[in-house]
Scaffold this motif. Structure first.
Motif, PDB file in Angstrom:
ATOM      1  N   GLY A  40      -2.975 -52.773 -52.222  1.00  0.00           N
ATOM      2  CA  GLY A  40      -3.677 -51.730 -53.072  1.00  0.00           C
ATOM      3  C   GLY A  40      -4.827 -52.402 -53.814  1.00  0.00           C
ATOM      4  O   GLY A  40      -5.820 -51.708 -54.340  1.00  0.00           O
ATOM      5  N   LEU A  41      -4.884 -53.668 -54.173  1.00  0.00           N
ATOM      6  CA  LEU A  41      -5.835 -54.447 -54.995  1.00  0.00           C
ATOM      7  C   LEU A  41      -7.144 -54.402 -54.040  1.00  0.00           C
ATOM      8  O   LEU A  41      -8.313 -54.176 -54.703  1.00  0.00           O
ATOM      9  CB  LEU A  41      -5.299 -55.666 -55.444  1.00  0.00           C
ATOM     10  CG  LEU A  41      -6.380 -56.479 -56.259  1.00  0.00           C
ATOM     11  CD1 LEU A  41      -6.637 -56.030 -57.502  1.00  0.00           C
ATOM     12  CD2 LEU A  41      -5.895 -57.965 -56.447  1.00  0.00           C
ATOM     13  N   TYR A  42      -6.920 -54.774 -52.912  1.00  0.00           N
ATOM     14  CA  TYR A  42      -8.171 -54.752 -51.905  1.00  0.00           C
ATOM     15  C   TYR A  42      -8.700 -53.532 -51.901  1.00  0.00           C
ATOM     16  O   TYR A  42      -9.989 -53.301 -51.778  1.00  0.00           O
ATOM     17  CB  TYR A  42      -7.802 -55.477 -50.540  1.00  0.00           C
ATOM     18  CG  TYR A  42      -7.440 -56.905 -50.744  1.00  0.00           C
ATOM     19  CD1 TYR A  42      -8.358 -57.955 -50.979  1.00  0.00           C
ATOM     20  CD2 TYR A  42      -6.015 -57.237 -50.609  1.00  0.00           C
ATOM     21  CE1 TYR A  42      -8.096 -59.222 -51.214  1.00  0.00           C
ATOM     22  CE2 TYR A  42      -5.602 -58.713 -50.560  1.00  0.00           C
ATOM     23  CZ  TYR A  42      -6.707 -59.740 -50.942  1.00  0.00           C
ATOM     24  OH  TYR A  42      -6.399 -60.828 -51.138  1.00  0.00           O
ATOM     25  N   ALA A  43      -8.151 -52.154 -51.926  1.00  0.00           N
ATOM     26  CA  ALA A  43      -8.403 -51.033 -51.774  1.00  0.00           C
ATOM     27  C   ALA A  43      -9.070 -50.598 -53.130  1.00  0.00           C
ATOM     28  O   ALA A  43     -10.308 -50.028 -52.995  1.00  0.00           O
ATOM     29  CB  ALA A  43      -7.146 -49.928 -51.309  1.00  0.00           C
ATOM     30  N   ILE A  44      -8.774 -51.020 -54.295  1.00  0.00           N
ATOM     31  CA  ILE A  44      -9.224 -50.780 -55.410  1.00  0.00           C
ATOM     32  C   ILE A  44     -10.867 -51.386 -55.590  1.00  0.00           C
ATOM     33  O   ILE A  44     -11.735 -50.849 -55.987  1.00  0.00           O
ATOM     34  CB  ILE A  44      -8.363 -51.073 -56.833  1.00  0.00           C
ATOM     35  CG1 ILE A  44      -7.254 -50.328 -56.661  1.00  0.00           C
ATOM     36  CG2 ILE A  44      -9.577 -51.138 -57.922  1.00  0.00           C
ATOM     37  CD1 ILE A  44      -6.219 -51.137 -57.635  1.00  0.00           C
ATOM     38  N   ILE A  45     -10.998 -52.846 -54.998  1.00  0.00           N
ATOM     39  CA  ILE A  45     -12.038 -53.412 -54.985  1.00  0.00           C
ATOM     40  C   ILE A  45     -13.057 -52.811 -54.068  1.00  0.00           C
ATOM     41  O   ILE A  45     -14.160 -52.663 -54.386  1.00  0.00           O
ATOM     42  CB  ILE A  45     -11.780 -54.752 -54.635  1.00  0.00           C
ATOM     43  CG1 ILE A  45     -11.048 -55.606 -55.838  1.00  0.00           C
ATOM     44  CG2 ILE A  45     -13.183 -55.633 -54.685  1.00  0.00           C
ATOM     45  CD1 ILE A  45     -10.714 -56.846 -55.662  1.00  0.00           C
ATOM     46  N   THR A  46     -12.696 -52.321 -53.038  1.00  0.00           N
ATOM     47  CA  THR A  46     -13.623 -51.834 -51.884  1.00  0.00           C
ATOM     48  C   THR A  46     -14.072 -50.473 -52.597  1.00  0.00           C
ATOM     49  O   THR A  46     -15.141 -50.177 -52.387  1.00  0.00           O
ATOM     50  CB  THR A  46     -12.736 -51.515 -50.758  1.00  0.00           C
ATOM     51  OG1 THR A  46     -12.393 -52.984 -50.076  1.00  0.00           O
ATOM     52  CG2 THR A  46     -13.580 -51.027 -49.528  1.00  0.00           C
ATOM     53  N   LEU A  47     -13.172 -49.488 -53.054  1.00  0.00           N
ATOM     54  CA  LEU A  47     -13.597 -48.360 -53.502  1.00  0.00           C
ATOM     55  C   LEU A  47     -14.612 -48.485 -54.626  1.00  0.00           C
ATOM     56  O   LEU A  47     -15.366 -47.658 -54.876  1.00  0.00           O
ATOM     57  CB  LEU A  47     -12.418 -47.665 -53.882  1.00  0.00           C
ATOM     58  CG  LEU A  47     -11.284 -47.180 -52.559  1.00  0.00           C
ATOM     59  CD1 LEU A  47      -9.958 -46.633 -53.223  1.00  0.00           C
ATOM     60  CD2 LEU A  47     -12.259 -46.027 -51.784  1.00  0.00           C
ATOM     61  N   GLN A  48     -14.407 -49.426 -55.362  1.00  0.00           N
ATOM     62  CA  GLN A  48     -15.275 -49.646 -56.782  1.00  0.00           C
ATOM     63  C   GLN A  48     -16.651 -50.083 -56.122  1.00  0.00           C
ATOM     64  O   GLN A  48     -17.469 -49.632 -56.548  1.00  0.00           O
ATOM     65  CB  GLN A  48     -14.540 -50.498 -57.683  1.00  0.00           C
ATOM     66  CG  GLN A  48     -13.546 -49.742 -58.440  1.00  0.00           C
ATOM     67  CD  GLN A  48     -13.179 -50.576 -59.734  1.00  0.00           C
ATOM     68  OE1 GLN A  48     -13.256 -51.803 -59.770  1.00  0.00           O
ATOM     69  NE2 GLN A  48     -12.619 -49.777 -60.688  1.00  0.00           N
ATOM     70  N   VAL A 138     -10.541 -40.402 -57.177  1.00  0.00           N
ATOM     71  CA  VAL A 138      -8.928 -40.005 -57.362  1.00  0.00           C
ATOM     72  C   VAL A 138      -7.983 -40.996 -56.500  1.00  0.00           C
ATOM     73  O   VAL A 138      -6.727 -41.418 -56.936  1.00  0.00           O
ATOM     74  CB  VAL A 138      -8.692 -38.730 -56.640  1.00  0.00           C
ATOM     75  CG1 VAL A 138      -7.105 -38.278 -56.448  1.00  0.00           C
ATOM     76  CG2 VAL A 138      -9.346 -37.530 -57.416  1.00  0.00           C
ATOM     77  N   VAL A 139      -8.619 -41.572 -55.303  1.00  0.00           N
ATOM     78  CA  VAL A 139      -7.673 -42.540 -54.555  1.00  0.00           C
ATOM     79  C   VAL A 139      -7.531 -43.747 -55.250  1.00  0.00           C
ATOM     80  O   VAL A 139      -6.788 -44.468 -55.383  1.00  0.00           O
ATOM     81  CB  VAL A 139      -8.506 -42.570 -53.184  1.00  0.00           C
ATOM     82  CG1 VAL A 139      -7.932 -43.866 -52.397  1.00  0.00           C
ATOM     83  CG2 VAL A 139      -8.311 -41.516 -52.307  1.00  0.00           C
ATOM     84  N   THR A 140      -8.829 -44.182 -56.229  1.00  0.00           N
ATOM     85  CA  THR A 140      -8.848 -45.458 -56.952  1.00  0.00           C
ATOM     86  C   THR A 140      -7.686 -45.305 -58.008  1.00  0.00           C
ATOM     87  O   THR A 140      -6.960 -46.133 -58.230  1.00  0.00           O
ATOM     88  CB  THR A 140     -10.380 -45.648 -57.385  1.00  0.00           C
ATOM     89  OG1 THR A 140     -11.058 -45.744 -56.623  1.00  0.00           O
ATOM     90  CG2 THR A 140     -10.309 -46.718 -58.237  1.00  0.00           C
ATOM     91  N   VAL A 141      -7.462 -44.044 -58.512  1.00  0.00           N
ATOM     92  CA  VAL A 141      -6.456 -43.911 -59.560  1.00  0.00           C
ATOM     93  C   VAL A 141      -5.189 -44.059 -59.103  1.00  0.00           C
ATOM     94  O   VAL A 141      -4.099 -44.792 -59.614  1.00  0.00           O
ATOM     95  CB  VAL A 141      -6.809 -42.528 -60.381  1.00  0.00           C
ATOM     96  CG1 VAL A 141      -5.426 -42.095 -61.191  1.00  0.00           C
ATOM     97  CG2 VAL A 141      -7.871 -42.551 -61.263  1.00  0.00           C
ATOM     98  N   PHE A 142      -4.993 -43.700 -57.846  1.00  0.00           N
ATOM     99  CA  PHE A 142      -3.901 -43.584 -57.088  1.00  0.00           C
ATOM    100  C   PHE A 142      -3.363 -45.306 -57.002  1.00  0.00           C
ATOM    101  O   PHE A 142      -2.344 -45.615 -57.021  1.00  0.00           O
ATOM    102  CB  PHE A 142      -3.772 -42.979 -55.954  1.00  0.00           C
ATOM    103  CG  PHE A 142      -2.483 -43.128 -54.722  1.00  0.00           C
ATOM    104  CD1 PHE A 142      -1.380 -42.575 -55.249  1.00  0.00           C
ATOM    105  CD2 PHE A 142      -2.855 -44.106 -53.828  1.00  0.00           C
ATOM    106  CE1 PHE A 142      -0.297 -42.840 -54.233  1.00  0.00           C
ATOM    107  CE2 PHE A 142      -1.880 -44.338 -52.958  1.00  0.00           C
ATOM    108  CZ  PHE A 142      -0.410 -43.664 -53.170  1.00  0.00           C
ATOM    109  N   TYR A 143      -4.203 -45.932 -56.317  1.00  0.00           N
ATOM    110  CA  TYR A 143      -3.964 -47.476 -56.173  1.00  0.00           C
ATOM    111  C   TYR A 143      -3.772 -48.163 -57.495  1.00  0.00           C
ATOM    112  O   TYR A 143      -2.915 -49.029 -57.458  1.00  0.00           O
ATOM    113  CB  TYR A 143      -5.092 -47.998 -55.349  1.00  0.00           C
ATOM    114  CG  TYR A 143      -5.207 -47.795 -53.802  1.00  0.00           C
ATOM    115  CD1 TYR A 143      -3.960 -48.260 -53.299  1.00  0.00           C
ATOM    116  CD2 TYR A 143      -5.999 -47.104 -53.110  1.00  0.00           C
ATOM    117  CE1 TYR A 143      -3.684 -47.868 -51.716  1.00  0.00           C
ATOM    118  CE2 TYR A 143      -5.734 -46.871 -51.596  1.00  0.00           C
ATOM    119  CZ  TYR A 143      -4.791 -47.204 -51.226  1.00  0.00           C
ATOM    120  OH  TYR A 143      -4.679 -47.037 -49.798  1.00  0.00           O
TER     121      TYR A 143
END
Length: 163
Positions: A40-48, A138-143
């Motif tokens: 999830g950390l990699y997902a957050i970084i990618t989304l941001q 919303v997906v970032t908040v989820f992660y």
């Protein structure tokens, strides 16, 4: 060697959470496991970065060169340079904090994501909705609220306070 000597030198091993504990006789040695970053950390970084990079390009007035920026960045508040650059700077700082495994990076990510979500909701009510940007927020908040991501940064905060 007798049975008492054999018992004294017999080592045992067990895990408690993220710590390996070795027992040898009366001695206890605790060795922390290596922390692996949650997915999830990699997902957050990618989304941001997906939000920050197009916004920065938009603020540099490159929307004529890259027409997809008009679709990705539709909030009129971003056309104001100061709030736009402030948001981009905070996003990049949050990404840096996450990469450096700092608890403040997680907190700043929550603040930036909340602000971005507020901007997208405001944009929706102004008649210029950006559904893709809203979905990303919303997906970032989820992660950010996933248990493994929160536990990871709670452990990081605990280690920062010890040092």
């Amino acid at each position: 060697l007798g049975t008492a000597s054999q018992e004294k030198f017999r080592s045992r091993f067990y895990c408690t959470g993220r710590t390996k504990v070795f027992l040898s006789g009366d001695m206890r040695i605790m060795v922390p496991e290596s922390r692996s970053r949650p997915v999830g950390l990699y997902a957050i970084i990618t989304l941001q970065l997906i939000v920050a990079v197009p916004l920065a390009l938009y603020l540099l007035a490159l929307e004529e060169v890259v027409p997809v920026l008009r679709v990705l960045v539709r909030n009129p508040i971003y056309s104001l340079l100061t709030p736009g650059w402030l948001l981009v700077g905070m996003m990049l700082l949050a990404v840096l904090g996450l990469l450096l495994q700092k608890h403040w990076g997680w907190v700043l990510s929550m603040i930036v994501t909340g602000a971005g979500l507020a901007f997208t909701i405001w944009s929706y009510f102004q008649g210029t909705p950006s559904y893709l940007h809203m979905l990303i927020e919303v997906v970032t908040v989820f992660y950010l609220n996933q248990r493994d991501v929160q536990q990871y940064f709670e452990e990081v905060r605990g280690q920062e306070s010890i040092s």
